[in-house]
Design a protein around this motif. Structure first.
Motif, PDB file in Angstrom:
ATOM      1  N   UNK A 175       0.814  -1.212   0.000  1.00 57.72           N
ATOM      2  CA  UNK A 175       0.000   0.000   0.000  1.00 57.72           C
ATOM      3  C   UNK A 175       0.849   1.264   0.000  1.00 57.72           C
ATOM      4  N   UNK A 176       2.160   1.131   0.276  1.00 57.57           N
ATOM      5  CA  UNK A 176       3.038   2.304   0.319  1.00 57.57           C
ATOM      6  C   UNK A 176       3.608   2.658  -1.049  1.00 57.57           C
ATOM      7  N   UNK A 177       3.395   1.812  -2.052  1.00 58.16           N
ATOM      8  CA  UNK A 177       3.934   2.081  -3.381  1.00 58.16           C
ATOM      9  C   UNK A 177       3.330   3.362  -3.964  1.00 58.16           C
ATOM     10  N   UNK A 178       4.127   4.090  -4.713  1.00 58.74           N
ATOM     11  CA  UNK A 178       3.674   5.321  -5.347  1.00 58.74           C
ATOM     12  C   UNK A 178       3.962   5.243  -6.856  1.00 58.74           C
ATOM     13  N   UNK A 179       2.925   5.252  -7.697  1.00 60.08           N
ATOM     14  CA  UNK A 179       1.496   5.253  -7.349  1.00 60.08           C
ATOM     15  C   UNK A 179       1.057   3.905  -6.778  1.00 60.08           C
ATOM     16  N   UNK A 180      -0.124   3.902  -6.211  1.00 59.79           N
ATOM     17  CA  UNK A 180      -0.679   2.690  -5.632  1.00 59.79           C
ATOM     18  C   UNK A 180      -0.835   1.640  -6.735  1.00 59.79           C
ATOM     19  N   UNK A 181      -0.374   0.421  -6.472  1.00 54.81           N
ATOM     20  CA  UNK A 181      -0.473  -0.642  -7.468  1.00 54.81           C
ATOM     21  C   UNK A 181      -1.611  -1.585  -7.089  1.00 54.81           C
ATOM     22  N   UNK A 182      -2.514  -1.804  -8.035  1.00 56.05           N
ATOM     23  CA  UNK A 182      -3.706  -2.588  -7.762  1.00 56.05           C
ATOM     24  C   UNK A 182      -3.750  -3.860  -8.596  1.00 56.05           C
ATOM     25  N   UNK A 183      -4.314  -4.903  -8.000  1.00 52.33           N
ATOM     26  CA  UNK A 183      -4.666  -6.137  -8.709  1.00 52.33           C
ATOM     27  C   UNK A 183      -6.184  -6.233  -8.670  1.00 52.33           C
ATOM     28  N   UNK A 184      -6.824  -6.060  -9.818  1.00 47.64           N
ATOM     29  CA  UNK A 184      -8.284  -5.964  -9.866  1.00 47.64           C
ATOM     30  C   UNK A 184      -8.869  -6.927 -10.882  1.00 47.64           C
ATOM     31  N   UNK A 226       3.255  -7.524  -4.764  1.00 50.97           N
ATOM     32  CA  UNK A 226       3.404  -6.580  -5.862  1.00 50.97           C
ATOM     33  C   UNK A 226       2.239  -5.608  -5.993  1.00 50.97           C
ATOM     34  N   UNK A 227       1.115  -5.920  -5.377  1.00 53.45           N
ATOM     35  CA  UNK A 227      -0.065  -5.057  -5.502  1.00 53.45           C
ATOM     36  C   UNK A 227      -1.055  -5.401  -4.397  1.00 53.45           C
ATOM     37  N   UNK A 228      -2.048  -4.546  -4.222  1.00 61.42           N
ATOM     38  CA  UNK A 228      -3.147  -4.841  -3.304  1.00 61.42           C
ATOM     39  C   UNK A 228      -4.412  -5.047  -4.127  1.00 61.42           C
ATOM     40  N   UNK A 229      -5.398  -5.694  -3.538  1.00 61.59           N
ATOM     41  CA  UNK A 229      -6.624  -6.016  -4.249  1.00 61.59           C
ATOM     42  C   UNK A 229      -7.838  -5.508  -3.493  1.00 61.59           C
ATOM     43  N   UNK A 230      -8.988  -5.589  -4.150  1.00 62.21           N
ATOM     44  CA  UNK A 230     -10.276  -5.287  -3.518  1.00 62.21           C
ATOM     45  C   UNK A 230     -11.108  -6.564  -3.582  1.00 62.21           C
ATOM     46  N   UNK A 231     -11.525  -7.066  -2.421  1.00 62.73           N
ATOM     47  CA  UNK A 231     -12.330  -8.281  -2.332  1.00 62.73           C
ATOM     48  C   UNK A 231     -13.528  -8.030  -1.423  1.00 62.73           C
ATOM     49  N   UNK A 232     -14.524  -8.898  -1.535  1.00 61.60           N
ATOM     50  CA  UNK A 232     -15.563  -8.893  -0.517  1.00 61.60           C
ATOM     51  C   UNK A 232     -14.951  -9.467   0.758  1.00 61.60           C
ATOM     52  N   UNK A 233     -15.396  -8.995   1.899  1.00 61.92           N
ATOM     53  CA  UNK A 233     -14.774  -9.390   3.165  1.00 61.92           C
ATOM     54  C   UNK A 233     -14.793 -10.903   3.367  1.00 61.92           C
ATOM     55  N   UNK A 234     -15.887 -11.555   2.947  1.00 64.08           N
ATOM     56  CA  UNK A 234     -16.006 -13.001   3.138  1.00 64.08           C
ATOM     57  C   UNK A 234     -14.997 -13.780   2.314  1.00 64.08           C
ATOM     58  N   UNK A 235     -14.452 -13.156   1.271  1.00 62.91           N
ATOM     59  CA  UNK A 235     -13.554 -13.865   0.360  1.00 62.91           C
ATOM     60  C   UNK A 235     -12.083 -13.740   0.746  1.00 62.91           C
ATOM     61  N   UNK A 236     -11.761 -12.989   1.788  1.00 61.44           N
ATOM     62  CA  UNK A 236     -10.356 -12.758   2.140  1.00 61.44           C
ATOM     63  C   UNK A 236      -9.746 -14.026   2.751  1.00 61.44           C
ATOM     64  N   UNK A 237      -8.716 -14.602   2.137  1.00 67.43           N
ATOM     65  CA  UNK A 237      -8.080 -15.803   2.705  1.00 67.43           C
ATOM     66  C   UNK A 237      -7.372 -15.470   4.017  1.00 67.43           C
ATOM     67  N   UNK A 238      -7.191 -16.440   4.896  1.00 67.03           N
ATOM     68  CA  UNK A 238      -6.589 -16.172   6.203  1.00 67.03           C
ATOM     69  C   UNK A 238      -5.124 -15.731   6.142  1.00 67.03           C
TER      70      UNK A 238
END
Length: 284
Positions: A175-184, A226-238
């Motif tokens: 999340x500190x990368x500039x610009x923010x890197x996303x996996x969507x 390498x990036x952060x993602x957006x998931x539904x809360x129920x789908x987040x792996x442990x």
């Protein structure tokens, strides 16, 4: 001589009408294309009306075919419901069910196990994909019903609501990368659109480093740091962590989960599975 509408003929006709090709219809009802064609001719002779227009790209219904389709669905639904009720055998058959990829691991085992316990003679074919792909399959009648993600909140339609969350690796500060890197996921999906809209509104620079309909691919990129993602809360792996909203990660909306049918008048089997979803999904 009295004329009767044979159940097998009607079932084959509905399969052709829904799939629009003899090949797919034959696979659905377990007959050859030649046998299916003979059944249609027999039905047309019985009704003394043409039912199908045959072309290079498949078949379409004539006006009489459209009229018969409505009656056939009602007859088959009543027949199957009565048979299951009076025989005590319960529902049987094959059901084609779609589920968003991000809910598959969290919800599908519970949904399928509990339904199989009540209806052991039903075989459920599962297709996992993002909601836009599921809706396309429903429109093509290759799915009977699907759980879909929606931004709506209609009472009695949305089974549950799930917050969208930012997700990252526990050991890397992606999340500190500039610009923010996303996996969507694909650009037309709710998670992709929500992330883009929220970041643009907050003025946070970002780039999509990885975009795919594959949940496994998205999670692999997040796990690599390498990036952060957006998931539904129920789908987040442990093994991954939910990142708290902050100046660079604005709060995301919640999405609803609803049932959508492939046909306006679902069969008894499809209606029973939908009712099962309405009972169990809110509890998962």
């Amino acid at each position: 001589m009295a004329r009767h509408l044979d159940i097998d003929l009607l079932r084959s006709f509905v399969a052709i009408a829904e799939t629009r090709t003899l090949g797919r219809a034959a696979a659905r009802v377990g007959r050859t294309q030649a046998a299916l064609s003979m059944q249609v001719k027999k039905l047309e002779a019985l009704l003394e009306q043409p039912l199908l227009n045959r072309g290079a790209r498949g078949v379409t219904l004539t006006l009489h075919g459209e009229r018969l389709l409505g009656h056939a669905r009602v007859i088959l639904r009543g027949h199957d419901t009565a048979l299951a009720d009076l025989s005590g055998a319960g529902l049987a058959g094959t059901l084609r069910f779609g589920c968003p990829d991000d809910y598959a691991a969290a919800f599908l085992p519970h949904i399928l196990r509990s339904f199989a316990g009540r209806h052991p003679q039903v075989f459920v074919e599962v297709f996992c994909a993002p909601t836009p792909r599921l809706q396309a399959q429903l429109q093509q009648h290759t799915l009977d019903l699907a759980l879909i993600s929606t931004v709506g909140d209609e009472p009695g339609v949305v089974l549950r609501r799930e917050p969208l969350v930012w997700v990252g690796n526990r050991h890397d500060d992606a999340a500190a990368h500039e610009p923010l890197r996303l996996a969507l996921a694909d650009p037309d999906t709710l998670d992709h659109r929500a992330a883009s809209q929220c970041l643009q509104a907050a003025g946070v620079p970002y780039r999509v480093a990885y975009a795919s309909a594959s949940m496994a691919g998205l999670l692999a990129v997040v796990r690599s740091g390498q990036a952060i993602a957006v998931l539904t809360q129920a789908a987040v792996p442990p093994d991954l962590q939910i990142l708290a909203p902050c100046e660079r990660l604005p709060a995301l909306p919640a999405v609803g989960l609803a049932v959508q049918y492939g046909l306006p008048e679902p069969s008894a089997l499809v209606a029973e599975f939908a009712e099962h979803l309405r009972r169990i999904v809110p509890t998962l």
